[in-house]
Design an enzyme around this catalytic site. Sequence first.
Site, PDB file in Angstrom:
ATOM      1  N   LYS A 116      -4.172   3.849   7.818  1.00 38.49           N
ATOM      2  CA  LYS A 116      -4.243   4.913   6.269  1.00 38.49           C
ATOM      3  C   LYS A 116      -4.373   6.916   6.333  1.00 38.49           C
ATOM      4  CE  LYS A 116      -7.299   1.424   4.750  1.00 38.49           C
ATOM      5  NZ  LYS A 116      -6.869   1.294   3.460  1.00 38.49           N
ATOM      6  N   TYR A 202     -16.777  11.225  -1.701  1.00 36.44           N
ATOM      7  CA  TYR A 202     -17.180   9.682  -2.493  1.00 36.44           C
ATOM      8  C   TYR A 202     -16.655   9.907  -3.450  1.00 36.44           C
ATOM      9  CZ  TYR A 202     -19.682   5.994  -2.857  1.00 36.44           C
ATOM     10  OH  TYR A 202     -20.050   4.335  -3.898  1.00 36.44           O
ATOM     11  N   HIS A 208      -9.501   2.716 -10.853  1.00 32.91           N
ATOM     12  CA  HIS A 208      -7.987   2.488  -9.933  1.00 32.91           C
ATOM     13  C   HIS A 208      -7.612   1.901 -10.968  1.00 32.91           C
ATOM     14  CE1 HIS A 208      -6.266   0.127  -6.238  1.00 32.91           C
ATOM     15  NE2 HIS A 208      -5.515  -0.309  -7.837  1.00 32.91           N
ATOM     16  N   HIS A 235     -14.274  -5.132  -3.468  1.00 32.42           N
ATOM     17  CA  HIS A 235     -13.166  -4.435  -3.348  1.00 32.42           C
ATOM     18  C   HIS A 235     -12.226  -6.047  -4.084  1.00 32.42           C
ATOM     19  CE1 HIS A 235     -15.299  -1.295  -2.173  1.00 32.42           C
ATOM     20  NE2 HIS A 235     -15.434  -1.835  -1.148  1.00 32.42           N
ATOM     21  N   GLU A 275      -1.463   3.256  -5.140  1.00 34.66           N
ATOM     22  CA  GLU A 275      -2.750   3.236  -5.676  1.00 34.66           C
ATOM     23  C   GLU A 275      -4.064   4.684  -5.898  1.00 34.66           C
ATOM     24  OE1 GLU A 275      -3.859  -1.604  -5.197  1.00 34.66           O
ATOM     25  OE2 GLU A 275      -5.009  -0.083  -3.533  1.00 34.66           O
ATOM     26  N   ARG A 291       5.097  -3.645  -1.233  1.00 39.84           N
ATOM     27  CA  ARG A 291       5.107  -5.275  -1.656  1.00 39.84           C
ATOM     28  C   ARG A 291       5.338  -5.355  -2.928  1.00 39.84           C
ATOM     29  NH1 ARG A 291       0.342  -7.050  -2.936  1.00 39.84           N
ATOM     30  NH2 ARG A 291      -1.718  -5.869  -1.764  1.00 39.84           N
TER      31      ARG A 291
HETATM   32  P1  ADP Z   1      -8.818  -1.387   1.674  1.00 40.45           P
HETATM   33  O1  ADP Z   1      -7.721  -1.192   2.254  1.00 40.45           O
HETATM   34  O2  ADP Z   1      -9.815  -1.654   3.000  1.00 40.45           O
HETATM   35  O3  ADP Z   1      -8.584  -2.063   0.354  1.00 40.45           O
HETATM   36  P2  ADP Z   1      -8.722   1.149  -0.067  1.00 40.45           P
HETATM   37  O4  ADP Z   1      -8.034   2.660   0.886  1.00 40.45           O
HETATM   38  O5  ADP Z   1      -7.721   0.765  -0.712  1.00 40.45           O
HETATM   39  O6  ADP Z   1      -8.942   0.365   1.410  1.00 40.45           O
HETATM   40  O7  ADP Z   1     -10.332   1.020  -0.443  1.00 40.45           O
HETATM   41  C1  ADP Z   1     -11.349   0.344  -0.983  1.00 40.45           C
HETATM   42  C2  ADP Z   1     -11.651   0.526  -2.126  1.00 40.45           C
HETATM   43  O8  ADP Z   1     -12.634   1.589  -1.731  1.00 40.45           O
HETATM   44  C3  ADP Z   1     -11.239   1.334  -3.382  1.00 40.45           C
HETATM   45  O9  ADP Z   1     -11.013   0.225  -4.493  1.00 40.45           O
HETATM   46  C4  ADP Z   1     -12.388   2.190  -4.063  1.00 40.45           C
HETATM   47  O10 ADP Z   1     -13.021   0.938  -4.367  1.00 40.45           O
HETATM   48  C5  ADP Z   1     -13.229   2.232  -2.608  1.00 40.45           C
HETATM   49  N1  ADP Z   1     -12.578   3.616  -2.273  1.00 40.45           N
HETATM   50  C6  ADP Z   1     -11.625   4.548  -1.465  1.00 40.45           C
HETATM   51  N2  ADP Z   1     -11.901   5.551  -1.245  1.00 40.45           N
HETATM   52  C7  ADP Z   1     -12.861   5.794  -1.968  1.00 40.45           C
HETATM   53  C8  ADP Z   1     -13.085   7.220  -1.950  1.00 40.45           C
HETATM   54  N3  ADP Z   1     -12.106   8.401  -1.513  1.00 40.45           N
HETATM   55  N4  ADP Z   1     -14.272   7.721  -2.878  1.00 40.45           N
HETATM   56  C9  ADP Z   1     -14.858   6.664  -3.550  1.00 40.45           C
HETATM   57  N5  ADP Z   1     -14.283   4.575  -3.231  1.00 40.45           N
HETATM   58  C10 ADP Z   1     -13.539   4.653  -2.695  1.00 40.45           C
END
Ligand code: ADP
Length: 448
Positions: A116, A202, A208, A235, A275, A291
């Site tokens: 990430k 946050y 999304h 999630h 995303e 993918r």
């Molecule tokens: P993972 O790979 O664990 O799925 P992501 O980075 O895609 O992690 O984040 C998963 C979920 O966490 C997101 O879909 C969202 O719901 C929440 N999330 C991620 N980053 C943030 C953020 N900065 N603020 C609020 N929610 C977040």
Amino acid sequence: MFDKILIANRGEIALRVHRACREMGIRTVAIHSEADADAMHVRLADESVCVGPPAAAKSYLNVPAIIAAAEVTGAQAIHPGYGFLSENARFAEIVEAHGFTFIGPTAEHIRVMGDKITAKQTVMDAGIPVVPGSEGGVDSYEDAIPVAERIGYPVLIKAASGGGGRGMKVAETAADLKEAMDTASTEAKAAFGDGTVYIEKYLGRPRHIEIQILADTHGNVVHLGERDCSLQRRHQKILEEAPSPALNAADRAKIGETVRKAIGAIGYRGVGTIEFLWENGEFYFIEMNTRLQVEHPVTEMITGIDLVREQIRVADGAPLDIKQEDITLDGWSIECRINAENPRNFAPSPGTITDFHAPGGLGVRLDSALYAGYKIPPYYDSLIGKLIVHGRTRTEALLRLRRSLEEMVVGGVETSIPIFLALLEEPEFVNGDYHIRWLEEWLANREA
Ligand code: ADP
């Protein structure tokens, strides 16, 4: 063009890839575990090879057995589908080292986007907006304090190698920061063997929204608009739509163009999804998936473009025959992920399908490997099908969704169909007025 492709997956996605191959005149090799000998993907493929016992670690993730299957059948390329080995950079390297084509991006791009921190840095350098936060990893609580103060509370501590929502902790105030960091880091170390964490602002109630891209090896990149995947539980996306109820044509063109340029700049090939979280009109990158996505059909329905066909063509080195200006978004599409699970407590519900009736009619697509008499094995995820509808407007798509959910019969196991029927009664959902925390709040209120 390839004349034989091995499909390193199972279930509906193996079928999806098989269908594209068939239309392209390409023969298919299915792989399967001992538990899947009677599965539909095995029945439809031209050839099949058993690659191991039921546990995925010993079959669908068994790299030597998969490579051997490609060798004995004379396949020229391997399509990984989604999940399993699809985002495993080492697998992509091994496939290519054995002289097969990996139908996906380079191992290097998979690796960069799989972490990430490097992913965020890479896309930021290429001009994509990201969530405000630390520059790279944060080693200590002392280093975290000024970052959190600069971006403002609440902040989110995230693991560099996190996935599936693990290794993520919110700190509401400075008093929570130390504990949030320690917990996120310990959890990430245990789950992923890497405790590196970073800090982000946050976001409270974002949507999304993700952008689908398609790139060839000649420098051509197109974007195919967005998908709104804000309806999530833990999630996990459960329903996706395209376009997003929140974007207008100008917003779409702007973010699409930003992403298209960035993907061109990093030299990416194949299909990919960028995303974002979206709040108050602003986009914030969260991750790139290198993918095909589960929810790709909603994009296909509104663009008329077969993403798997294009993925295979560009993997073979063909130039894209679609130009950005030729892509038009037509109507509205919604997908429901139908799982074999209890619709109240979400417990998996494997078992034998006693009756099966697929909905049909104008604008209805069912991507599923189910058939009457099929025994759903308990070893894999509970997705048994995706119901995808298309209408000229969102209202038409919603009416069609209800009609086709009512028509669908899956006997012998419990499914998530009742949840979607209940959602269709909910004014906020019907108005497209929801965010990533909406579904969990709604589910909690239903229980209360
Ligand atoms: P993972 O790979 O664990 O799925 P992501 O980075 O895609 O992690 O984040 C998963 C979920 O966490 C997101 O879909 C969202 O719901 C929440 N999330 C991620 N980053 C943030 C953020 N900065 N603020 C609020 N929610 C977040």
